[in-house]
Design a protein around this motif. Structure first.
Motif, mmCIF file in Angstrom:
data_model
loop_
_atom_site.group_PDB
_atom_site.id
_atom_site.type_symbol
_atom_site.label_atom_id
_atom_site.label_comp_id
_atom_site.label_asym_id
_atom_site.label_seq_id
_atom_site.Cartn_x
_atom_site.Cartn_y
_atom_site.Cartn_z
ATOM 1 N N VAL A 65 44.389 50.238 31.925
ATOM 2 C CA VAL A 65 44.000 50.123 33.270
ATOM 3 C C VAL A 65 42.610 49.314 33.353
ATOM 4 N N VAL A 66 42.745 48.080 33.740
ATOM 5 C CA VAL A 66 41.814 47.319 33.923
ATOM 6 C C VAL A 66 41.369 47.307 35.405
ATOM 7 N N ALA A 67 40.273 47.715 35.844
ATOM 8 C CA ALA A 67 39.683 47.574 37.188
ATOM 9 C C ALA A 67 39.103 46.342 37.710
ATOM 10 N N HIS A 68 39.862 45.635 38.392
ATOM 11 C CA HIS A 68 39.849 44.107 38.801
ATOM 12 C C HIS A 68 38.611 43.997 39.887
ATOM 13 N N ARG A 69 37.569 43.694 39.294
ATOM 14 C CA ARG A 69 36.206 43.760 39.984
ATOM 15 C C ARG A 69 35.954 45.002 40.718
ATOM 16 N N GLY A 70 36.083 45.894 39.939
ATOM 17 C CA GLY A 70 36.116 47.475 40.099
ATOM 18 C C GLY A 70 37.183 47.980 40.942
ATOM 19 N N ALA A 71 37.023 48.967 41.796
ATOM 20 C CA ALA A 71 38.107 49.524 42.659
ATOM 21 C C ALA A 71 38.161 48.579 43.947
ATOM 22 N N SER A 72 38.224 47.346 43.769
ATOM 23 C CA SER A 72 38.125 46.466 44.762
ATOM 24 C C SER A 72 39.237 46.559 45.847
ATOM 25 N N GLY A 73 40.155 47.477 45.758
ATOM 26 C CA GLY A 73 41.147 47.637 46.874
ATOM 27 C C GLY A 73 40.566 48.535 47.758
ATOM 28 N N TYR A 74 39.453 49.408 47.653
ATOM 29 C CA TYR A 74 38.714 50.382 48.296
ATOM 30 C C TYR A 74 37.465 50.009 48.655
ATOM 31 N N LEU A 75 36.641 49.196 47.995
ATOM 32 C CA LEU A 75 35.336 48.883 48.266
ATOM 33 C C LEU A 75 34.864 47.367 48.201
ATOM 34 N N PRO A 76 34.086 46.905 48.526
ATOM 35 C CA PRO A 76 33.701 45.535 48.433
ATOM 36 C C PRO A 76 33.416 45.133 46.922
#
Length: 348
Positions: free
Chosen positions: A17-28
């Protein structure tokens, strides 16, 4: 190999599981908070996009145009830096990272790139500073997943030809950052990816780290456009094209429509031969980008009609894993960790 993951929406223990730009669905996106949340949510790997400052520092932003993802438009000090440029053959207007020193960029704060779809994230506008690539590497190096594994980094070089034309070649800077940490071999917790091919070959020549060739449906990498390479988008994902990529790359990052396309209504069609052909030449298959909002989901997995409402992301991921995707790049790493029914629609 980047650190393997435990079972998520698949029973395959090698799926990442690769976090795309971090958890970008929840935080900037591309903020320390976004990366830290992704790690807490169980991401195996965080994915920073790399652009350059005027003084040659690698910073993490989705694009070199920073007006969409920072509060620069609200800073009178920088009003005169707004300009238009041709980036990879496309005219863009805004503020550009390469026109700011690192010290100047550190005065800015991140904002949500998709505020109409992610109003919750928008409430954090102005809360977080921008990060350098070195800071992301340091964060990953001192972090572990909730079950104790090391966190990997999937670093994406953006606009390599463009930056090199400005005298800001990103590759030597990237290799220096990895070399400082001793991350120079194929067992290092890092992979370097790009849409452009020349910079990846340059990385392969200068390091032993793993490499991922990104491919976008209908697009030819800009370095090939500049070189007047005759290959078409279809050529790049043909058996011959994938075999050519396998000579310098370890993985191929496919836009998800190259794994399972959609019909005009947005419903999924049959699986393409691309994942199988990639595997045939030894390439792992990463799929991008998986997001929970209906706006991004195939019709098969939308819930209701509100484009911003969450649909069945786990279902979409499971179908693509069944179609031959090995690892998932997602804005919502926690949802890629949710167990999903074993029965998956047969699309092949």
């Amino acid at each position: 190999m980047l650190s393997p993951a435990p079972a998520a929406v698949t029973s395959d223990p090698q799926q990442l599981v690769v976090a795309h730009r971090g958890a970008s669905g929840y935080l900037p996106e591309h903020t320390r908070a976004s990366y830290e949340l992704a790690i807490l949510q169980g991401a195996d790997v965080v994915e920073p996009d790399l652009v350059l400052t005027a003084d040659g520092v690698l910073v993490v932003r989705h694009e070199n145009e920073i007006g969409e993802t920072t509060d620069v438009a609200d800073r009178p000090r920088f009003a005169d830096r707004r300009t238009s440029k041709v980036v990879d053959g496309v005219v863009r207007t805004g503020w550009f990272a390469e026109d700011f020193t690192l010290d100047e960029l550190r005065t800015l704060r991140a904002v949500e790139r998709l505020p109409h779809l992610r109003p919750g994230s928008r409430t954090f506008d102005g809360a977080f500073a921008l990060m350098t690539f070195d800071e992301v590497l340091d964060l990953a190096a001192r972090s572990t997943t909730p079950d104790g594994r090391r966190v990997g980094v999937l670093a994406e070089i953006k606009h390599a030809t463009y930056f090199s034309g400005l005298g800001l070649d990103p590759v030597p800077r990237l290799l220096a950052a990895l070399d400082t940490r001793g991350w120079t071999t194929d067992d290092a917790p890092v992979m370097v990816q790009s849409f452009e091919t020349a910079c990846l070959r340059q990385v392969a020549d200068g390091s032993g780290v793993r490499i991922g060739q990104l491919v976008e449906a209908g697009e030819v990498p800009y370095d090939l456009v500049v070189a007047r390479d005759p290959r078409s988008p279809a050529d790049l994902v043909s058996a011959a094209g994938l075999a050519a990529a396998s000579r310098y790359a370890d993985a191929v990052g496919l836009e998800k429509g190259l794994i399972i396309p959609r019909d005009p209504t947005g419903r999924l069609l049959d699986v393409t031969p691309v994942p199988r052909q990639a595997h045939d030449v030894g390439l792992e298959v990463f799929g991008w980008t998986f997001r929970r909002e209906n706006r991004f989901l195939p019709l098969d997995f939308r819930v209701g009609t509100d484009p911003a409402a969450p649909g069945d992301l786990a279902g979409e991921i499971a179908v693509h894993l069944a179609a031959g995707m090995d690892s998932v790049i997602t804005d919502h790493p926690d949802l890629a960790r949710v167990p999903h029914p074993a029965a998956v629609p047969a699309l092949a």
